[in-house]
Design a protein around this motif. Structure first.
Motif, short mmCIF file in Angstrom:
data_model
loop_
_atom_site.label_atom_id
_atom_site.label_comp_id
_atom_site.label_asym_id
_atom_site.label_seq_id
_atom_site.Cartn_x
_atom_site.Cartn_y
_atom_site.Cartn_z
N GLY A 166 5.81 19.47 50.22
CA GLY A 166 4.68 19.30 49.31
C GLY A 166 5.04 18.60 48.00
N LEU A 167 6.33 18.51 47.69
CA LEU A 167 6.74 17.85 46.44
C LEU A 167 6.59 16.34 46.56
CD1 LEU A 167 10.01 19.86 45.66
CD2 LEU A 167 7.80 20.07 44.50
N PRO A 168 6.30 15.67 45.44
CA PRO A 168 6.24 14.20 45.49
C PRO A 168 7.63 13.62 45.76
CG PRO A 168 6.01 14.98 43.24
CD PRO A 168 6.00 16.20 44.12
N ASN A 169 7.70 12.45 46.36
CA ASN A 169 8.98 11.81 46.69
C ASN A 169 9.85 11.60 45.46
OD1 ASN A 169 8.51 11.77 49.41
ND2 ASN A 169 7.92 9.63 49.50
N GLU A 170 9.23 11.39 44.30
CA GLU A 170 10.00 11.16 43.07
C GLU A 170 10.84 12.39 42.68
OE1 GLU A 170 6.63 10.62 43.28
OE2 GLU A 170 6.80 8.45 43.57
N ALA A 171 10.43 13.57 43.14
CA ALA A 171 11.16 14.80 42.82
C ALA A 171 12.49 14.87 43.56
CB ALA A 171 10.31 16.01 43.16
N ALA A 172 12.71 14.02 44.53
CA ALA A 172 13.95 14.06 45.32
C ALA A 172 15.19 13.74 44.50
CB ALA A 172 13.86 13.12 46.51
N ILE A 173 15.02 13.08 43.37
CA ILE A 173 16.18 12.72 42.53
C ILE A 173 16.72 13.94 41.77
CG2 ILE A 173 14.80 12.06 40.52
CD1 ILE A 173 17.95 10.27 41.72
N VAL A 174 15.89 14.95 41.57
CA VAL A 174 16.27 16.09 40.73
C VAL A 174 17.43 16.90 41.31
CG1 VAL A 174 15.45 18.23 39.67
CG2 VAL A 174 14.01 16.19 39.64
N PRO A 175 17.40 17.35 42.58
CA PRO A 175 18.53 18.16 43.09
C PRO A 175 19.89 17.43 43.06
CG PRO A 175 16.64 18.39 44.54
CD PRO A 175 16.31 17.29 43.57
N PRO A 176 20.01 16.18 43.55
CA PRO A 176 21.33 15.54 43.47
C PRO A 176 21.79 15.27 42.05
CG PRO A 176 19.92 14.37 45.03
CD PRO A 176 19.06 15.36 44.32
N LEU A 177 20.85 14.90 41.18
CA LEU A 177 21.22 14.66 39.78
C LEU A 177 21.71 15.94 39.12
CD1 LEU A 177 21.37 12.59 37.49
CD2 LEU A 177 19.01 13.21 36.91
N GLY A 178 21.00 17.04 39.36
CA GLY A 178 21.43 18.33 38.81
C GLY A 178 22.79 18.75 39.35
N ALA A 179 23.03 18.54 40.64
CA ALA A 179 24.32 18.90 41.24
C ALA A 179 25.44 18.02 40.70
CB ALA A 179 24.24 18.79 42.75
N ALA A 180 25.17 16.73 40.48
CA ALA A 180 26.20 15.84 39.92
C ALA A 180 26.56 16.25 38.51
CB ALA A 180 25.70 14.40 39.96
N ILE A 181 25.56 16.61 37.72
CA ILE A 181 25.82 17.07 36.35
C ILE A 181 26.61 18.37 36.38
CG2 ILE A 181 24.69 17.97 34.28
CD1 ILE A 181 22.47 15.84 34.79
N LEU A 182 26.29 19.26 37.32
CA LEU A 182 27.02 20.52 37.45
C LEU A 182 28.49 20.28 37.80
CD1 LEU A 182 26.80 23.61 37.37
CD2 LEU A 182 26.28 23.52 39.81
N ILE A 183 28.79 19.30 38.62
CA ILE A 183 30.18 18.96 38.95
C ILE A 183 30.93 18.60 37.67
CG2 ILE A 183 31.68 17.25 40.07
CD1 ILE A 183 29.61 17.15 42.35
N TYR A 184 30.34 17.73 36.87
CA TYR A 184 31.00 17.30 35.63
C TYR A 184 31.15 18.46 34.65
CZ TYR A 184 32.02 14.86 31.33
OH TYR A 184 32.60 14.48 30.15
N LEU A 185 30.09 19.26 34.47
CA LEU A 185 30.17 20.38 33.52
C LEU A 185 31.19 21.41 33.96
CD1 LEU A 185 26.39 20.88 32.63
CD2 LEU A 185 28.18 19.77 31.27
N THR A 186 31.29 21.66 35.26
CA THR A 186 32.31 22.60 35.76
C THR A 186 33.71 22.07 35.48
OG1 THR A 186 30.80 23.31 37.51
CG2 THR A 186 33.13 23.80 37.82
N HIS A 187 33.90 20.79 35.71
CA HIS A 187 35.21 20.20 35.39
C HIS A 187 35.53 20.33 33.91
CE1 HIS A 187 38.39 17.28 34.85
NE2 HIS A 187 37.60 16.60 34.04
N ARG A 188 34.57 20.04 33.05
CA ARG A 188 34.80 20.12 31.60
C ARG A 188 35.10 21.56 31.17
NH1 ARG A 188 36.04 16.04 28.51
NH2 ARG A 188 35.04 17.07 26.78
N GLN A 189 34.40 22.52 31.76
CA GLN A 189 34.59 23.90 31.36
C GLN A 189 35.95 24.43 31.79
OE1 GLN A 189 32.03 26.67 33.31
NE2 GLN A 189 32.49 28.33 31.88
N LEU A 190 36.42 24.04 32.96
CA LEU A 190 37.65 24.63 33.52
C LEU A 190 38.92 23.85 33.23
CD1 LEU A 190 36.32 25.71 37.02
CD2 LEU A 190 36.68 27.15 35.00
N ARG A 191 38.82 22.68 32.62
CA ARG A 191 40.05 21.90 32.46
C ARG A 191 40.94 22.39 31.38
NH1 ARG A 191 39.28 16.35 29.42
NH2 ARG A 191 38.51 17.32 27.59
#
Length: 191
Positions: A166-191
């Motif tokens: 039911g979500l619009p196709n434009e919403a598909a960018i949100v999960p991968p973008l959020g996950a990519a940001i989480l990868i970077y933030l996890t790296h920054r927090q744990l380094r």
């Protein structure tokens, strides 16, 4: 005259001797050699599995985009430059946007092992965020599924699938973008 043991990596560190007792440097020189280095250096089974899974998915993504560019080139071979040239470059840009977060955990782990040393917690966390990115890509694919290909799996998954459909196709960018940001933030927090 220097020998191979005096080799210094690009960041100024002297590579360590390999674990088999030889004086061969145990380092990497790019994306393709970072994978086996990180795999060997990590003690985390979760990360080792992620390294293998991300290598397979990465190869699949490269093949998929290669076929897409070849198909696009065939379809636009007689057309002049301009927007068709832009669309070809845009395919490569999209491939980079998918590949970068996919391989980032492996590159971060390889870099950490080369510079700081082993950290089981760091390796596990980076593997977890990598798996999160793969799940986010799957969610994005479900969101963009065409109406004639949508299926209702039933049960609890049926409700989730119905919501995602039911979500619009434009919403598909949100999960991968959020996950990519989480990868970077996890790296920054744990380094």
């Amino acid at each position: 005259m220097s020998d191979a043991t005096d080799e210094v990596s690009a960041d100024g560190d002297v590579p360590r001797a390999s674990s088999d007792g030889t004086d061969a440097p145990e380092t990497y020189k790019g994306l393709l050699t970072a994978y086996p280095y990180a795999f060997r250096a990590s003690d985390s089974m979760a990360f080792r599995i992620y390294a293998g899974v991300s290598a397979l998915f990465g190869a699949g993504v490269v093949l998929l985009f290669t076929f897409a560019v070849v198909t696009l080139l065939g379809a636009t071979a007689d057309a002049p430059g301009g927007s068709f040239t832009f669309s070809r470059a845009f395919f490569l840009f999209l491939m980079f946007l998918v590949l970068a977060p996919l391989v980032a955990p492996v590159l971060f782990v390889a870099r950490r092992h080369r510079r700081v040393g082993s950290s089981l917690r760091y390796d596990r966390q980076m593997a977890t965020t990598g798996y999160g990115f793969l799940l986010a890509m799957y969610v994005a694919l479900v969101i963009t599924t065409p109406a004639d290909l949508q299926e209702n799996p039933g049960g609890a998954f049926g409700a989730v699938a119905e919501f995602l459909y039911g979500l619009p196709n434009e919403a598909a960018i949100v999960p991968p973008l959020g996950a990519a940001i989480l990868i970077y933030l996890t790296h920054r927090q744990l380094r």
